[in-house]
Design a protein around this motif. Structure first.
Motif, mmCIF file in Angstrom:
data_model
loop_
_atom_site.group_PDB
_atom_site.id
_atom_site.type_symbol
_atom_site.label_atom_id
_atom_site.label_comp_id
_atom_site.label_asym_id
_atom_site.label_seq_id
_atom_site.Cartn_x
_atom_site.Cartn_y
_atom_site.Cartn_z
ATOM 1 N N SER A 157 0.830 -1.204 0.000
ATOM 2 C CA SER A 157 0.000 0.000 0.000
ATOM 3 C C SER A 157 0.862 1.251 0.000
ATOM 4 O O SER A 157 0.549 2.235 -0.678
ATOM 5 C CB SER A 157 -0.916 0.022 1.229
ATOM 6 O OG SER A 157 -1.841 -1.026 1.189
ATOM 7 N N SER A 158 1.964 1.221 0.750
ATOM 8 C CA SER A 158 2.817 2.413 0.805
ATOM 9 C C SER A 158 3.412 2.723 -0.563
ATOM 10 O O SER A 158 3.488 3.890 -0.953
ATOM 11 C CB SER A 158 3.913 2.247 1.854
ATOM 12 O OG SER A 158 4.857 1.282 1.457
ATOM 13 N N GLY A 168 -10.015 3.478 0.561
ATOM 14 C CA GLY A 168 -10.984 2.718 1.345
ATOM 15 C C GLY A 168 -10.661 1.231 1.366
ATOM 16 O O GLY A 168 -10.751 0.581 2.413
ATOM 17 N N VAL A 169 -10.280 0.681 0.220
ATOM 18 C CA VAL A 169 -9.907 -0.733 0.156
ATOM 19 C C VAL A 169 -8.650 -0.998 0.981
ATOM 20 O O VAL A 169 -8.572 -1.984 1.739
ATOM 21 C CB VAL A 169 -9.722 -1.187 -1.314
ATOM 22 C CG1 VAL A 169 -9.068 -2.543 -1.399
ATOM 23 C CG2 VAL A 169 -11.064 -1.187 -2.032
ATOM 24 N N ILE A 200 -3.391 -0.809 13.134
ATOM 25 C CA ILE A 200 -4.676 -0.112 13.251
ATOM 26 C C ILE A 200 -4.480 1.382 13.001
ATOM 27 O O ILE A 200 -5.350 2.042 12.428
ATOM 28 C CB ILE A 200 -5.309 -0.385 14.631
ATOM 29 C CG1 ILE A 200 -5.675 -1.864 14.742
ATOM 30 C CG2 ILE A 200 -6.533 0.474 14.857
ATOM 31 C CD1 ILE A 200 -6.167 -2.287 16.101
ATOM 32 N N ALA A 201 -3.337 1.926 13.387
ATOM 33 C CA ALA A 201 -3.058 3.349 13.136
ATOM 34 C C ALA A 201 -3.021 3.619 11.633
ATOM 35 O O ALA A 201 -3.538 4.642 11.161
ATOM 36 C CB ALA A 201 -1.741 3.756 13.781
ATOM 37 N N ALA A 202 -2.414 2.713 10.878
ATOM 38 C CA ALA A 202 -2.400 2.869 9.422
ATOM 39 C C ALA A 202 -3.818 2.800 8.867
ATOM 40 O O ALA A 202 -4.178 3.565 7.971
ATOM 41 C CB ALA A 202 -1.523 1.795 8.786
ATOM 42 N N ALA A 203 -4.634 1.896 9.416
ATOM 43 C CA ALA A 203 -6.021 1.772 8.964
ATOM 44 C C ALA A 203 -6.801 3.051 9.225
ATOM 45 O O ALA A 203 -7.583 3.499 8.373
ATOM 46 C CB ALA A 203 -6.697 0.591 9.668
ATOM 47 N N VAL A 204 -6.575 3.672 10.371
ATOM 48 C CA VAL A 204 -7.282 4.908 10.711
ATOM 49 C C VAL A 204 -6.888 6.032 9.760
ATOM 50 O O VAL A 204 -7.755 6.743 9.228
ATOM 51 C CB VAL A 204 -6.997 5.296 12.182
ATOM 52 C CG1 VAL A 204 -7.485 6.706 12.480
ATOM 53 C CG2 VAL A 204 -7.639 4.303 13.126
ATOM 54 N N THR A 206 -8.015 9.501 5.034
ATOM 55 C CA THR A 206 -7.651 9.953 3.687
ATOM 56 C C THR A 206 -8.769 9.635 2.696
ATOM 57 O O THR A 206 -9.110 10.466 1.846
ATOM 58 C CB THR A 206 -6.335 9.291 3.245
ATOM 59 O OG1 THR A 206 -5.344 9.518 4.234
ATOM 60 C CG2 THR A 206 -5.869 9.842 1.914
ATOM 61 N N ALA A 207 -9.335 8.441 2.804
ATOM 62 C CA ALA A 207 -10.444 8.062 1.928
ATOM 63 C C ALA A 207 -11.630 8.999 2.136
ATOM 64 O O ALA A 207 -12.274 9.430 1.163
ATOM 65 C CB ALA A 207 -10.855 6.617 2.198
ATOM 66 N N LEU A 208 -11.923 9.324 3.378
ATOM 67 C CA LEU A 208 -13.040 10.232 3.656
ATOM 68 C C LEU A 208 -12.777 11.641 3.114
ATOM 69 O O LEU A 208 -13.700 12.292 2.614
ATOM 70 C CB LEU A 208 -13.319 10.273 5.154
ATOM 71 C CG LEU A 208 -13.908 8.994 5.750
ATOM 72 C CD1 LEU A 208 -14.003 9.107 7.266
ATOM 73 C CD2 LEU A 208 -15.251 8.677 5.139
#
Length: 136
Positions: free
Chosen positions: A39-40, A79-80, A97-101, A106-108
């Motif tokens: 992802s990065s 989002g994915v 979880i921090a990366a997920a947040v 960013t998606a929002l």
């Protein structure tokens, strides 16, 4: 502009947390660490379009990254990636979880920009339109 900054912060977090969580004893977490690292690099090519001209990548990869040009597509991709990192909380609670947040924020932001019909603004610092034209 806020979404781009969050995207760069998400890239840094995905890379750092992907590497730091590799050293865990839970074997399933290796998969989520690989997703974070991948992802990065995807975020790097999405947010810094100049790299598509500089780095030797395949034409299929270039075409896939160029499809992520609208704010709706960026929101979907982030989002994915966020969903994948949220799924990492199922086997164990780790710092991924921090990366997920941050990916979710960013998606929002990109979704909000798309709903408000704001065009994507590329900065010259990150290799926007002005820098790409100077190279050619």
């Amino acid at each position: 502009m806020m979404a781009t900054r969050l995207g760069i912060l998400s890239m840094i977090l995905c890379f750092a947390l992907g590497i730091s969580n590799i050293f865990t004893t839970i074997v399933v977490m290796y998969i989520f660490c690989a997703f974070a690292l991948a992802s990065s690099f995807i975020i790097l090519f999405i947010e810094v379009p100049l790299l598509l001209r500089i780095c030797p990548t395949s034409s299929k990869f270039d075409a896939a990254i160029r499809q992520v040009s609208t704010n709706y597509m960026r929101a979907a991709v982030y989002g994915v990636m966020s969903l994948l990192q949220w799924l990492s909380a199922i086997p164990a609670r780790t710092s991924l979880i921090a990366a997920a947040v941050f990916l979710m924020f960013t998606a929002l932001c990109y979704l909000l920009a798309a709903v408000k019909h704001q065009a994507f603004v590329g900065s010259k610092t990150l290799g926007g339109q002005g820098v790409a034209q100077m190279i050619v």
